[in-house]
Design a protein around this motif. Structure first.
Motif, PDB file in Angstrom:
ATOM      1  N   ALA A  88       0.827  -1.202   0.000  1.00 60.92           N
ATOM      2  CA  ALA A  88       0.000   0.000   0.000  1.00 60.92           C
ATOM      3  C   ALA A  88       0.865   1.257   0.000  1.00 60.92           C
ATOM      4  N   GLU A 115       0.380  -6.006   7.720  1.00 63.07           N
ATOM      5  CA  GLU A 115      -1.030  -6.289   7.981  1.00 63.07           C
ATOM      6  C   GLU A 115      -1.782  -6.164   6.656  1.00 63.07           C
ATOM      7  N   ARG A 116      -2.756  -7.042   6.455  1.00 61.54           N
ATOM      8  CA  ARG A 116      -3.488  -7.059   5.189  1.00 61.54           C
ATOM      9  C   ARG A 116      -4.720  -6.160   5.274  1.00 61.54           C
ATOM     10  N   LYS A 117      -4.833  -5.232   4.315  1.00 57.81           N
ATOM     11  CA  LYS A 117      -5.991  -4.358   4.235  1.00 57.81           C
ATOM     12  C   LYS A 117      -6.324  -4.090   2.778  1.00 57.81           C
ATOM     13  N   ALA A 118      -7.587  -4.316   2.420  1.00 53.16           N
ATOM     14  CA  ALA A 118      -8.087  -4.021   1.068  1.00 53.16           C
ATOM     15  C   ALA A 118      -7.213  -4.643  -0.007  1.00 53.16           C
ATOM     16  N   TRP A 175      -0.666  -5.149   1.295  1.00 50.96           N
ATOM     17  CA  TRP A 175       0.095  -5.178   2.542  1.00 50.96           C
ATOM     18  C   TRP A 175       0.285  -3.753   3.042  1.00 50.96           C
ATOM     19  N   VAL A 176      -0.085  -3.547   4.288  1.00 52.71           N
ATOM     20  CA  VAL A 176       0.148  -2.271   4.968  1.00 52.71           C
ATOM     21  C   VAL A 176       1.270  -2.477   5.969  1.00 52.71           C
ATOM     22  N   LEU A 231       3.302  -2.173   9.233  1.00 53.06           N
ATOM     23  CA  LEU A 231       3.092  -1.846  10.638  1.00 53.06           C
ATOM     24  C   LEU A 231       4.363  -1.320  11.299  1.00 53.06           C
ATOM     25  N   ARG A 278      -0.218  -7.591  16.256  1.00 51.16           N
ATOM     26  CA  ARG A 278      -1.176  -7.334  15.176  1.00 51.16           C
ATOM     27  C   ARG A 278      -0.734  -7.896  13.830  1.00 51.16           C
ATOM     28  N   GLU A 283       0.208  -9.852  10.563  1.00 51.66           N
ATOM     29  CA  GLU A 283      -0.223 -11.085   9.907  1.00 51.66           C
ATOM     30  C   GLU A 283       0.927 -11.757   9.168  1.00 51.66           C
TER      31      GLU A 283
END
Length: 370
Positions: free
Chosen positions: A306, A322-325, A328-329, A331, A343, A345
């Protein structure tokens, strides 16, 4: 008086340290364990399973018949039978020549001869041979972790023990590092290791040496005391017992980690701080444990980033994801808080020769929650 350890002026590249640690390391000998103990261990080769059920069985209560003989049967055009069909109940073997089961309401018995009031299709009310477990399949493929669903298959097949590899891991914890040691031990058990944790009575080299017992383990971890402070004596103790391959690894966090060998047993010294210990665990100790387990390559998930990941050249940096939409975002990069660790993943390392990854580029994250 303990001599103070000093990191070398140049750190050992992560890939070089890992290759040296894994050199000559082979999977441990498989053992047969009861199902409950085999859970989470890595499966070894197992004999193929027989079909389950071994033959066609009734999946419902009713009359066993041959579907081909019932064509055209209905309540308006009953099909008379010359003999009473065989009654079967769930789990009964299907009689020879029968391939369907009709419920009681579909067969009229009140007249002088039985009459069938409905058609059927082959396999109706029947569980075919091999319907639950195909002949020649396995409980779990070699190199895969044994999961709860695999135990279900084993129990259904009447198997009470599974052949698995469960490396023996010994963790030596220095005073002040209990929280970190417990976190690593829990992660190691999840990875299928047989874990024994012991505490050194002190942070001096003699106390650490006294807690080391490589005869009882396949991999040794020492948590804490790998830095350059006055009470950091882990590397001194390792040198007394065996060989220090590298002290000072080009990975952030975890630069004070060390790898070595005592006889044929690989050793990893993890820093006492949780974030540094986890970085060394993921990048050094876990690959050694996987090699000893005969585990197949760990699962990764490729997703676009992202946002850009920037990294300095010359040192590998651990990144938490972390997985969003569908992306990978990031952290954390290089500095890992306990909240980020909890948190995350997945994780990856930015190689020391790279400056990072551009936004939108696909990267492989090593999954932390399988």
């Amino acid at each position: 008086m303990i001599s103070q350890q000093r990191l070398p002026t140049s750190l050992t590249p992560l890939d070089v340290a890992l290759a040296a640690l894994l050199h000559g390391v082979e999977p441990v000998t498989p053992s047969e364990l009861p199902l409950a103990e085999a859970l989470r261990c890595i499966a070894a080769d197992m004999p193929p399973l027989g079909a389950l059920p071994p033959h066609d069985i009734a999946a419902s209560d009713g009359f066993a018949l041959c579907a081909r003989d019932l064509v055209g049967a209905s309540s308006y055009s009953p099909l008379p039978l010359t003999a009473l069909p065989v009654w079967v109940e769930v789990g009964d073997a299907m009689p020879d020549g029968c391939d369907c089961v009709l419920d009681a309401d579909s067969v009229e018995l009140s007249g002088p001869m039985p009459q069938v009031l409905a058609e059927a299709i082959p396999g109706q009310g029947v569980r075919r041979a091999g319907g639950d477990i195909a002949a020649g399949s396995s409980v779990v493929e070699a190199g895969r972790r044994v999961l709860a669903r695999d135990l279900m298959i084993a129990r259904a097949a009447g198997i009470e023990r599974l052949k698995v590899r469960r490396p023996r891991l010994r963790i030596v914890n220095l005073p002040g590092g209990a929280v970190t040691s417990d976190l690593i031990a829990e992660s190691a058990r999840t990875a299928g290791a047989d874990v024994v944790s012991v505490a050194a009575v002190g942070r001096d080299a003699a106390s650490i040496v006294a807690a080391i017992d490589v005869g009882a383990c396949d991999l040794l971890l020492i948590v804490g005391g790998s830095g350059v402070g006055r009470t950091d004596a882990t590397v001194t103790a390792l040198a007394r017992c065996g060989e220090v391959i590298a002290h000072g690894i080009a990975v952030q966090p975890g630069r004070t980690s060390a790898v070595g060998r005592i006889g044929n047993t690989p050793v990893v010294a993890l820093p006492g701080a949780p974030d540094q210990a986890f970085a060394a665990w993921w990048t050094l100790a876990l690959p050694a444990l996987d090699r000893l387990s005969g585990r197949r390559p760990r699962k990764t998930l490729n997703l676009p980033l992202a946002h850009k990941i920037a990294s300095g050249v010359g040192i590998a940096e651990v990144v938490l994801l972390e997985r969003k939409a569908g992306a990978w975002v990031t952290l954390a990069v290089g500095e890992l808080s306990l909240d980020a660790i909890a948190r995350a993943e997945a994780w990856l390392t930015v190689p020391g020769a790279a400056e990072g990854f551009a936004a939108g580029s696909g990267v492989d994250g090593y999954m932390l929650r399988e």
